[in-house]
Design a protein around this motif. Structure first.
Motif, PDB file in Angstrom:
ATOM      1  N   VAL A   1       0.863  -1.187   0.000  1.00 53.47           N
ATOM      2  CA  VAL A   1       0.000   0.000   0.000  1.00 53.47           C
ATOM      3  C   VAL A   1       0.902   1.241   0.000  1.00 53.47           C
ATOM      4  O   VAL A   1       2.065   1.149   0.381  1.00 53.47           O
ATOM      5  CB  VAL A   1      -0.943   0.008   1.233  1.00 53.47           C
TER       6      VAL A   1
ATOM      7  N   CYS B   1      -5.964   6.442  -9.060  1.00 52.06           N
ATOM      8  CA  CYS B   1      -6.490   5.416  -8.132  1.00 52.06           C
ATOM      9  C   CYS B   1      -7.984   5.206  -8.338  1.00 52.06           C
ATOM     10  O   CYS B   1      -8.795   6.115  -8.200  1.00 52.06           O
ATOM     11  CB  CYS B   1      -6.219   5.795  -6.681  1.00 52.06           C
TER      12      CYS B   1
ATOM     13  N   CYS C   1      -7.084   0.111  -0.407  1.00 51.46           N
ATOM     14  CA  CYS C   1      -6.097  -0.111  -1.474  1.00 51.46           C
ATOM     15  C   CYS C   1      -6.143  -1.548  -1.987  1.00 51.46           C
ATOM     16  O   CYS C   1      -6.238  -2.490  -1.205  1.00 51.46           O
ATOM     17  CB  CYS C   1      -4.716   0.201  -0.904  1.00 51.46           C
TER      18      CYS C   1
END
Lengths: 289, 290
Positions: A59, A77, A96
């Motif tokens: 992450v 993202c 994540c």
């Protein structure tokens, strides 16, 4: 050779069948529990754990002194795991998916790698000679696929190295984890029960798995209960029903004590030896076809 | 408005049969099937679909073979092993693609398209017990957690529109993403379990998930008479953790017989188990209002 035991629906007897097959298999075998949300196979095979891998994903960890707040990471993202607000950057490691995009796209090299624990994989040995792998998702963790990927890659490497057949207890259902669990297998065993719920979920599983083009065999659990539709469907689709486990109260009681069905009586023992033979034959025929 | 979610660490414990009976017994409610991967409640409630909508979630990457130069950068960057070499070009395996967009962003030829992904259908229906929201995810699709959240939101809107007091949900199995989504904003989780090693094991895991999210827990032990020893272990666990033991139901083929008739256990002539399920629902209702 890899045999996956799957079921459209939970509670149909997938783990019962896997555990019984595991103790009846006539060749060197590895037993793998890929139902990482609810691993149950170890409750029956009772392996002694020899080794534990903690499985993590990468992450983002931001070095704020280097960050220019250009927002490239947040724009890339897809999982809302990074946000830039004015001159502040925030990460949400629980969101994540570990794709690594933010780290790759950051022009300043400001994003390094932290880790989040997904769960563990336990190696063990049952009955002195049966290697077992169990994935166990951390409670509160939502993402099972990367943990499963770790277990699957160990399963492939270790079984090839030691020339072992592999028996996989797959997760129930037909969502992403179940699909990826059966993707490696030479034969898929679908365990079902002849009830309306059982039949409905069995049909979904059949539709989901048949595009893989792998041979599918059927085991009917709690036979004698419910109705006939699952039998009619198997006949129409040419699906071999390799075993029927009768609906009996003493079987349910035996299971409730954590005991293995194949070891309950001689008849059931033979049923699973034969099931194993039939599955190996199906795998061989498929390979030669 | 209150919300009850029936869950089970383990599949096949009778969660859906029990939800159907509660749907029959509860007044003024919206019924919601949150098991979007393998929904079964519709088999008993026979919903007539009023509204049918596509569930679009996330995106999927698709490589245009005309534009792909075969450089392989996408495959080397993909952490999901979702890109296969196909002769001179590359191809996405849709089942492994998580829709992270990394390949799209880094492709030097801009050869990768990123359309929205159609993951399933969701429905608003009418049943003989009242309105119902439910869904079906396409096989192999993920993001069921998001679909679960969407259904719960729809159920809430529907309950508000019609002035209904309860949202009764058949939860998702397991302890992963869909269950976590099932538990959000819930007043009470009814955990159905069985007195077996797997039943106890999974109850412990799912109950600790409920504790994690500070959701109240009531436990129903199904087929309690199969193993009295495990049943008392479950009883002890409930006591230790402060969960209400709402019911001990016997192993009874009446449950399957009702399923074959496509009825709730409490519909038609009352069996012994139906009486116990009615009592369980009273206990749960009292708990909800305490």
């Amino acid at each position: 050779m890899i045999v996956s035991v799957a079921s459209g629906k939970g509670g149909t007897g997938k783990t019962t069948v896997t555990a019984s097959l595991a103790v009846s298999w006539s060749r060197p075998l590895m037993a793998v529990d890929l139902d990482v949300e609810e691993p149950n196979l170890h409750l029956f095979l009772k392996p002694e754990v020899t080794d534990t891998d903690v499985v993590t994903i990468e992450v983002p960890e931001v070095d704020e002194s280097k960050c220019t707040h250009c927002r490239k990471c947040a724009e890339l993202c897809q999982f809302k795991a990074i946000a830039v607000m004015g001159k502040a950057i925030m990460t949400f490691p629980e969101m994540c998916h570990g794709c690594g995009g933010c780290m790759a796209i950051c022009p300043e090299g400001a994003i390094g790698t932290g880790t989040r624990e997904l769960g563990v994989m336990e190696r063990g040995v049952a009955r002195g000679a049966l290697p077992c792998l169990t994935g166990r998702l951390r409670v509160g963790e939502a993402m099972s696929p990367p943990l499963m990927r770790h277990v699957r890659s160990c399963m492939r490497a270790e079984s090839e190295e030691r020339s072992l057949d592999v028996l996989v207890d797959a997760p129930p259902g037909v969502s992403c984890p179940a699909m990826s669990a059966v993707a490696d297998s030479d034969v898929i065993v679908l365990v079902t029960e002849p009830t309306p719920f059982g039949f409905h979920d069995f049909k979904l599983a059949f539709e989901a798995f048949s595009p893989y083009g792998k041979p599918i065999a059927v085991v009917i659990n709690r036979a004698g209960l419910g109705d006939k539709r699952v039998y009619e469907f198997c006949t129409a689709q040419n699906l071999p029903i390799l075993a029927e486990i009768p609906y009996r109260r003493d079987i349910a009681e035996h299971y409730s004590k954590g005991m293995i069905l194949a070891e309950m009586d001689e008849g059931l023992g033979e049923l699973f030896v034969k099931l194993g033979q039939d599955l190996r034959r199906m795998a061989k025929e498929a390979r030669n076809a | 408005m209150r919300e009850v979610v029936v869950i089970s660490g383990k599949g096949g414990t009778g969660k859906t049969s029990l939800t159907a009976a509660f749907a029959h017994l509860a007044e003024s409610k919206v019924i919601c099937d949150l098991d979007v991967d393998a929904p079964d409640l519709h088999l008993l409630l026979d919903p007539a679909v009023v509204r049918d909508e596509a569930f679009i979630s996330g995106h999927e990457a698709i490589i245009d073979p005309e534009k792909c130069s075969g450089c392989g950068l996408c495959a080397s960057m993909c952490r999901y092993d979702a890109i296969d070499q196909d002769g001179d070009v590359y191809r996405i395996a849709p089942l492994r693609c998580e829709g992270c967009k990394v390949c799209v962003a880094f492709c030097p030829e801009q050869a990768i398209d990123f359309p929205p992904r159609h993951c399933g259908q969701h429905y608003m229906s009418e049943t003989r017990f009242g309105p119902m929201v439910h869904a079906q995810l396409f096989p192999g699709q993920e993001n069921s957690g998001l679909l679960v959240s969407r259904l719960k939101k729809e159920a809430r809107v529907l309950a508000e529109e019609r002035g209904l007091e309860l949202i009764l949900c058949d939860g998702a199995p397991g302890i992963g993403c869909p269950v976590i989504a099932s538990l959000s904003q819930t007043d009470l989780a009814v955990v159905v379990t069985e007195p077996t090693p797997s039943g106890v094991h999974d109850l412990e895991r799912v109950a600790s998930l409920c504790d994690h999210f500070r959701t109240r827990v009531a436990v129903v032990v199904n087929k309690h008479d199969l193993n009295p020893e495990q049943t008392s272990r479950i009883g002890a666990l409930c006591k230790e953790k402060g969960y209400t033991l709402a019911a001990l139901l016997p192993h009874d083929t009446a449950v399957t017989e009702a399923m074959v008739r496509r009825q709730a256990i409490t519909e038609g002539e009352d069996s012994a188990i139906a009486t116990q399920v009615r009592q369980a629902w009273r206990t749960i209702t009292d708990l909800l209002h305490s």
